[in-house]
Design a protein around this motif. Sequence first.
Motif, PDB file in Angstrom:
ATOM      1  N   LYS A   1      51.294  47.064  36.121  1.00  0.00           N
ATOM      2  CA  LYS A   1      51.203  47.861  34.892  1.00  0.00           C
ATOM      3  C   LYS A   1      49.780  47.798  34.358  1.00  0.00           C
ATOM      4  O   LYS A   1      49.215  46.721  34.178  1.00  0.00           O
ATOM      5  CB  LYS A   1      52.180  47.340  33.840  1.00  0.00           C
ATOM      6  CG  LYS A   1      52.260  48.220  32.599  1.00  0.00           C
ATOM      7  CD  LYS A   1      53.334  47.732  31.645  1.00  0.00           C
ATOM      8  CE  LYS A   1      53.451  48.641  30.434  1.00  0.00           C
ATOM      9  NZ  LYS A   1      54.500  48.169  29.489  1.00  0.00           N
TER      10      LYS A   1
ATOM     11  N   TYR B   1      53.765  35.745  37.851  1.00  0.00           N
ATOM     12  CA  TYR B   1      53.320  36.708  36.838  1.00  0.00           C
ATOM     13  C   TYR B   1      51.946  36.307  36.317  1.00  0.00           C
ATOM     14  O   TYR B   1      51.633  35.118  36.184  1.00  0.00           O
ATOM     15  CB  TYR B   1      54.317  36.749  35.680  1.00  0.00           C
ATOM     16  CG  TYR B   1      53.831  37.500  34.459  1.00  0.00           C
ATOM     17  CD1 TYR B   1      53.845  38.886  34.424  1.00  0.00           C
ATOM     18  CD2 TYR B   1      53.347  36.811  33.344  1.00  0.00           C
ATOM     19  CE1 TYR B   1      53.394  39.577  33.312  1.00  0.00           C
ATOM     20  CE2 TYR B   1      52.903  37.492  32.224  1.00  0.00           C
ATOM     21  CZ  TYR B   1      52.928  38.881  32.213  1.00  0.00           C
ATOM     22  OH  TYR B   1      52.477  39.560  31.110  1.00  0.00           O
ATOM     23  N   SER B   2      51.129  37.323  36.043  1.00  0.00           N
ATOM     24  CA  SER B   2      49.822  37.077  35.442  1.00  0.00           C
ATOM     25  C   SER B   2      49.392  38.324  34.682  1.00  0.00           C
ATOM     26  O   SER B   2      49.745  39.445  35.057  1.00  0.00           O
ATOM     27  CB  SER B   2      48.785  36.719  36.514  1.00  0.00           C
ATOM     28  OG  SER B   2      47.545  36.397  35.916  1.00  0.00           O
ATOM     29  N   ASN B   3      48.651  38.124  33.611  1.00  0.00           N
ATOM     30  CA  ASN B   3      48.131  39.243  32.828  1.00  0.00           C
ATOM     31  C   ASN B   3      46.725  38.918  32.350  1.00  0.00           C
ATOM     32  O   ASN B   3      46.357  37.751  32.205  1.00  0.00           O
ATOM     33  CB  ASN B   3      49.042  39.555  31.642  1.00  0.00           C
ATOM     34  CG  ASN B   3      49.041  38.425  30.627  1.00  0.00           C
ATOM     35  OD1 ASN B   3      49.120  37.262  30.984  1.00  0.00           O
ATOM     36  ND2 ASN B   3      48.958  38.756  29.352  1.00  0.00           N
ATOM     37  N   LYS B   4      45.953  39.965  32.111  1.00  0.00           N
ATOM     38  CA  LYS B   4      44.570  39.772  31.683  1.00  0.00           C
ATOM     39  C   LYS B   4      44.074  41.028  30.987  1.00  0.00           C
ATOM     40  O   LYS B   4      44.468  42.143  31.344  1.00  0.00           O
ATOM     41  CB  LYS B   4      43.665  39.449  32.877  1.00  0.00           C
ATOM     42  CG  LYS B   4      42.210  39.208  32.490  1.00  0.00           C
ATOM     43  CD  LYS B   4      41.385  38.790  33.664  1.00  0.00           C
ATOM     44  CE  LYS B   4      39.920  38.630  33.260  1.00  0.00           C
ATOM     45  NZ  LYS B   4      39.747  37.666  32.150  1.00  0.00           N
ATOM     46  N   GLU B   5      43.216  40.826  29.992  1.00  0.00           N
ATOM     47  CA  GLU B   5      42.540  41.934  29.330  1.00  0.00           C
ATOM     48  C   GLU B   5      41.205  42.188  30.022  1.00  0.00           C
ATOM     49  O   GLU B   5      40.422  41.261  30.239  1.00  0.00           O
ATOM     50  CB  GLU B   5      42.312  41.622  27.852  1.00  0.00           C
ATOM     51  CG  GLU B   5      43.583  41.598  27.021  1.00  0.00           C
ATOM     52  CD  GLU B   5      43.298  41.381  25.556  1.00  0.00           C
ATOM     53  OE1 GLU B   5      42.127  41.097  25.225  1.00  0.00           O
ATOM     54  OE2 GLU B   5      44.226  41.490  24.740  1.00  0.00           O
TER      55      GLU B   5
ATOM     56  N   TRP C   1      53.535  41.497  38.489  1.00  0.00           N
ATOM     57  CA  TRP C   1      54.726  40.712  38.805  1.00  0.00           C
ATOM     58  C   TRP C   1      54.927  40.725  40.319  1.00  0.00           C
ATOM     59  O   TRP C   1      54.914  41.792  40.941  1.00  0.00           O
ATOM     60  CB  TRP C   1      55.979  41.299  38.163  1.00  0.00           C
ATOM     61  CG  TRP C   1      56.053  41.247  36.671  1.00  0.00           C
ATOM     62  CD1 TRP C   1      56.704  40.331  35.905  1.00  0.00           C
ATOM     63  CD2 TRP C   1      55.491  42.195  35.737  1.00  0.00           C
ATOM     64  NE1 TRP C   1      56.576  40.634  34.574  1.00  0.00           N
ATOM     65  CE2 TRP C   1      55.838  41.770  34.439  1.00  0.00           C
ATOM     66  CE3 TRP C   1      54.725  43.350  35.892  1.00  0.00           C
ATOM     67  CZ2 TRP C   1      55.450  42.466  33.301  1.00  0.00           C
ATOM     68  CZ3 TRP C   1      54.325  44.035  34.765  1.00  0.00           C
ATOM     69  CH2 TRP C   1      54.688  43.596  33.482  1.00  0.00           C
TER      70      TRP C   1
ATOM     71  N   GLY D   1      44.777  46.379  29.613  1.00  0.00           N
ATOM     72  CA  GLY D   1      45.607  45.231  29.942  1.00  0.00           C
ATOM     73  C   GLY D   1      46.234  45.420  31.314  1.00  0.00           C
ATOM     74  O   GLY D   1      46.835  46.458  31.595  1.00  0.00           O
TER      75      GLY D   1
ATOM     76  N   GLU E   1      52.263  52.649  35.512  1.00  0.00           N
ATOM     77  CA  GLU E   1      53.125  51.602  36.057  1.00  0.00           C
ATOM     78  C   GLU E   1      53.653  52.016  37.421  1.00  0.00           C
ATOM     79  O   GLU E   1      54.010  53.177  37.635  1.00  0.00           O
ATOM     80  CB  GLU E   1      54.290  51.336  35.099  1.00  0.00           C
ATOM     81  CG  GLU E   1      55.220  50.222  35.529  1.00  0.00           C
ATOM     82  CD  GLU E   1      56.311  49.958  34.511  1.00  0.00           C
ATOM     83  OE1 GLU E   1      57.463  49.722  34.921  1.00  0.00           O
ATOM     84  OE2 GLU E   1      56.000  50.004  33.298  1.00  0.00           O
TER      85      GLU E   1
ATOM     86  N   GLN F   1      48.884  43.809  34.119  1.00  0.00           N
ATOM     87  CA  GLN F   1      49.992  42.890  34.328  1.00  0.00           C
ATOM     88  C   GLN F   1      50.504  43.035  35.757  1.00  0.00           C
ATOM     89  O   GLN F   1      50.649  44.153  36.262  1.00  0.00           O
ATOM     90  CB  GLN F   1      51.133  43.161  33.344  1.00  0.00           C
ATOM     91  CG  GLN F   1      50.768  42.908  31.891  1.00  0.00           C
ATOM     92  CD  GLN F   1      51.886  43.308  30.950  1.00  0.00           C
ATOM     93  OE1 GLN F   1      52.146  44.491  30.748  1.00  0.00           O
ATOM     94  NE2 GLN F   1      52.556  42.322  30.385  1.00  0.00           N
TER      95      GLN F   1
ATOM     96  N   ILE G   1      44.689  40.823  39.961  1.00  0.00           N
ATOM     97  CA  ILE G   1      44.082  41.195  38.679  1.00  0.00           C
ATOM     98  C   ILE G   1      42.564  41.249  38.791  1.00  0.00           C
ATOM     99  O   ILE G   1      41.918  42.191  38.307  1.00  0.00           O
ATOM    100  CB  ILE G   1      44.526  40.209  37.584  1.00  0.00           C
ATOM    101  CG1 ILE G   1      45.963  40.521  37.168  1.00  0.00           C
ATOM    102  CG2 ILE G   1      43.598  40.281  36.376  1.00  0.00           C
ATOM    103  CD1 ILE G   1      46.511  39.621  36.105  1.00  0.00           C
TER     104      ILE G   1
ATOM    105  N   ASN H   1      57.639  35.059  29.144  1.00  0.00           N
ATOM    106  CA  ASN H   1      56.911  34.902  30.398  1.00  0.00           C
ATOM    107  C   ASN H   1      57.882  34.544  31.523  1.00  0.00           C
ATOM    108  O   ASN H   1      58.648  33.588  31.396  1.00  0.00           O
ATOM    109  CB  ASN H   1      55.858  33.806  30.236  1.00  0.00           C
ATOM    110  CG  ASN H   1      54.893  33.755  31.395  1.00  0.00           C
ATOM    111  OD1 ASN H   1      55.290  33.508  32.525  1.00  0.00           O
ATOM    112  ND2 ASN H   1      53.621  33.979  31.113  1.00  0.00           N
TER     113      ASN H   1
END
Length: 230
Positions: A174, A207-211, A224, A220, A190, A222, A123, A6
């Motif tokens: 992404k 940074y963060s990500n989530k389904e 940045w 998914g 991307e 992502q 997101i 991360n």
Amino acid sequence: MAQKINPTSFRLGTTQVWDSTLQNYGKPLNVYSTILHKQLQIQKLLPRYFLLNDFLLNYQEWKIRQNKVLLSIYYSPLTYSQKVQSPKFLKFLPKLLKKSILIEPTIRFYLKLQWSLTPNLIIWYSWHLLDKKTAPKKVILNLCKLLKSYLNFTRVSYFKLGLIETKLIGFKIKLSGKIDSSNQMAKSLEQTLGRLSLTSLSGIVEYSNKEIYTKSGTCGVQVWLFYSIK
């Protein structure tokens, strides 16, 4: 190696600090574990709750001291409007949170007509577009168009040694997973722009990500955001 972990944890203690520090060492906090567990649930609930009412949650600040909870919520409308009245659904939040965390919280709402650029906001905005059955390629293009308008945008950020001024110099988005209902194979989209460095410790990376669950399957997302220190 820096690309496998991360980006935020890679820079903790050098250029970035913790977003929240809830533990009060040396002071009695009888329901700390309960509040912490409920806080993680509420942090996931609030963005979805605001989206269902056509608002975007910019960010939320938690402060817990001596069995008291102070929550500051910053939100913005999905579409720009010169006259935005206080939404009625906010009146039900204090009662809802009191049942969840067993303590009556003090909540402050801040309405911002302009979006505050954060990875979480990007997101949840992508989740809103996918929920409206927007094509994945159009989602990426809309997000890139939004982020391009914020390039070279300056803001004040928390640094290890205090407050500093930072400038957005690049971003990366992404989208991967089951994004096409006509094809059973997973795909990946991307887009990048600007100066991107995951190994340098001289800048700040958010940074963060989530389904995201759609009718086509699981996707998914992502994000940045790369900032340079001025």
